[in-house]
Design an enzyme around this catalytic site. Structure first.
Site, PDB file in Angstrom:
ATOM      1  CG  HIS A  57     -12.064   1.534  41.829  1.00  0.00           C
ATOM      2  ND1 HIS A  57     -10.841   1.734  41.211  1.00  0.00           N
ATOM      3  CD2 HIS A  57     -12.995   1.593  40.846  1.00  0.00           C
ATOM      4  CE1 HIS A  57     -11.051   1.913  39.909  1.00  0.00           C
ATOM      5  NE2 HIS A  57     -12.341   1.837  39.662  1.00  0.00           N
TER       6      HIS A  57
ATOM      7  NE  ARG B 291       4.719   0.311  42.896  1.00  0.00           N
ATOM      8  CZ  ARG B 291       5.629   0.203  41.930  1.00  0.00           C
ATOM      9  NH1 ARG B 291       5.780   1.162  41.053  1.00  0.00           N
ATOM     10  NH2 ARG B 291       6.376  -0.882  41.841  1.00  0.00           N
TER      11      ARG B 291
ATOM     12  CG  ASN C  34     -10.522   8.199  50.334  1.00  0.00           C
ATOM     13  OD1 ASN C  34     -11.671   8.048  50.742  1.00  0.00           O
ATOM     14  ND2 ASN C  34     -10.242   8.583  49.092  1.00  0.00           N
TER      15      ASN C  34
ATOM     16  CB  ALA D 273     -19.717   9.371  47.998  1.00  0.00           C
TER      17      ALA D 273
HETATM   18  C1  GAR Z   1      -9.372   8.590  45.517  1.00  0.00           C
HETATM   19  O1  GAR Z   1     -10.393   9.097  44.690  1.00  0.00           O
HETATM   20  C2  GAR Z   1      -9.297   7.085  45.410  1.00  0.00           C
HETATM   21  O2  GAR Z   1     -10.566   6.478  45.275  1.00  0.00           O
HETATM   22  C3  GAR Z   1      -8.498   6.903  44.158  1.00  0.00           C
HETATM   23  O3  GAR Z   1      -7.511   7.895  44.214  1.00  0.00           O
HETATM   24  C4  GAR Z   1      -7.997   8.991  44.985  1.00  0.00           C
HETATM   25  C5  GAR Z   1      -7.004   9.241  46.098  1.00  0.00           C
HETATM   26  O4  GAR Z   1      -7.330  10.429  46.782  1.00  0.00           O
HETATM   27  N1  GAR Z   1      -7.929   5.612  44.096  1.00  0.00           N
HETATM   28  C6  GAR Z   1      -7.646   4.979  42.960  1.00  0.00           C
HETATM   29  O5  GAR Z   1      -7.826   5.457  41.856  1.00  0.00           O
HETATM   30  C7  GAR Z   1      -7.060   3.591  43.143  1.00  0.00           C
HETATM   31  N2  GAR Z   1      -6.717   3.004  41.889  1.00  0.00           N
HETATM   32  P1  GAR Z   1      -6.806  10.642  48.265  1.00  0.00           P
HETATM   33  O6  GAR Z   1      -5.283  10.448  48.222  1.00  0.00           O
HETATM   34  O7  GAR Z   1      -7.146  12.064  48.565  1.00  0.00           O
HETATM   35  O8  GAR Z   1      -7.479   9.664  49.143  1.00  0.00           O
END
Ligand code: GAR
Length: 209
Positions: free
Chosen positions: A109, A91, A14, A173
């Protein structure tokens, strides 16, 4: 252009989507820093390759949550961002920290809030039998995953999905939604009014992907 700092803990896909979007000349925000609480986060190398300054604030080096949050606050105060984007930042923050940055922190999220707050959202969505799942960009407040919603994208849950196929569909998405939500927030076409996020002035402005 609004100055954005990104907080990460892991892979950083992300974060990479935000960095890529901000590389476009008409994007209303620039990514000025990436901060990780994990020294081994893959996101750090990705950010460095993109030329974004990185720093590490290892939560394991601090005796308490408060002490970690004081260090994170000091680093953010030095960077002085307009917006702080949480991108896979795993965190929970203390009320003192939230008070100082509330209204400037966005999170993504991997579920359609207010369903499936917290962890293991894809497994829980499968167990519940929901037919639509997705992701949410929201403002960070003291209550976990409960701040005002800026934007959401829905994806279908298909027969035969497992956690990884569903996670991949949601993640694709997320990579579209987060840059779009940040752009609307940075431009002020999405803004907080009476505790909710409202859009305008264009009729097509909305929090739906
Ligand atoms: C993503 O799916 C994000 O939405 C989720 O962790 C992943 C991180 O992936 N976030 C959470 O669960 C927040 N509590 P990324 O490091 O490849 O972006």
């Amino acid at each position: 252009r609004k100055r954005v700092a990104i907080l990460v803990s892991g892979r950083g896909s992300n974060m990479a989507a935000l960095i890529d979007a901000a590389a476009e000349p008409d994007y209303p925000a620039e990514i000025v820093a990436v901060i990780s609480n994990r020294p081994g986060a893959g996101a750090l190398a990705v950010a460095a390759r993109a030329g974004v300054p990185t720093s590490i604030i290892d939560h394991k080096a601090f005796a308490s949550r408060e002490a970690f949050d004081v260090a994170l606050d000091a680093e953010l105060s030095r960077i002085a961002p307009d917006v702080v984007c949480f991108a896979g930042f795993m965190r929970l923050l203390t009320p003192g920290f939230i008070d100082r940055w509330e209204g400037r922190m966005l999170n993504i999220h991997p579920a359609l809030l207010p369903s499936f707050k917290g962890l293991d959202t894809h497994a829980r969505a499968l167990a519940a039998g929901v037919k639509l799942h997705g992701c949410t960009v929201h403002l960070v407040t003291a209550e976990m995953d409960a701040g005002p919603i800026i934007a959401q994208a829905a994806v279908p849950v298909l027969d035969g999905d497992d956690e990884s196929s569903l996670a991949a569909r949601v993640l694709a998405a997320e990579h579209l939604l987060y840059p779009r939500a940040l752009a609307m927030w940075a431009r002020g076409t999405a803004r907080l009014e009476d505790g909710r996020v409202r859009f305008g002035p264009e009729p097509e402005d909305s929090g739906l992907l």
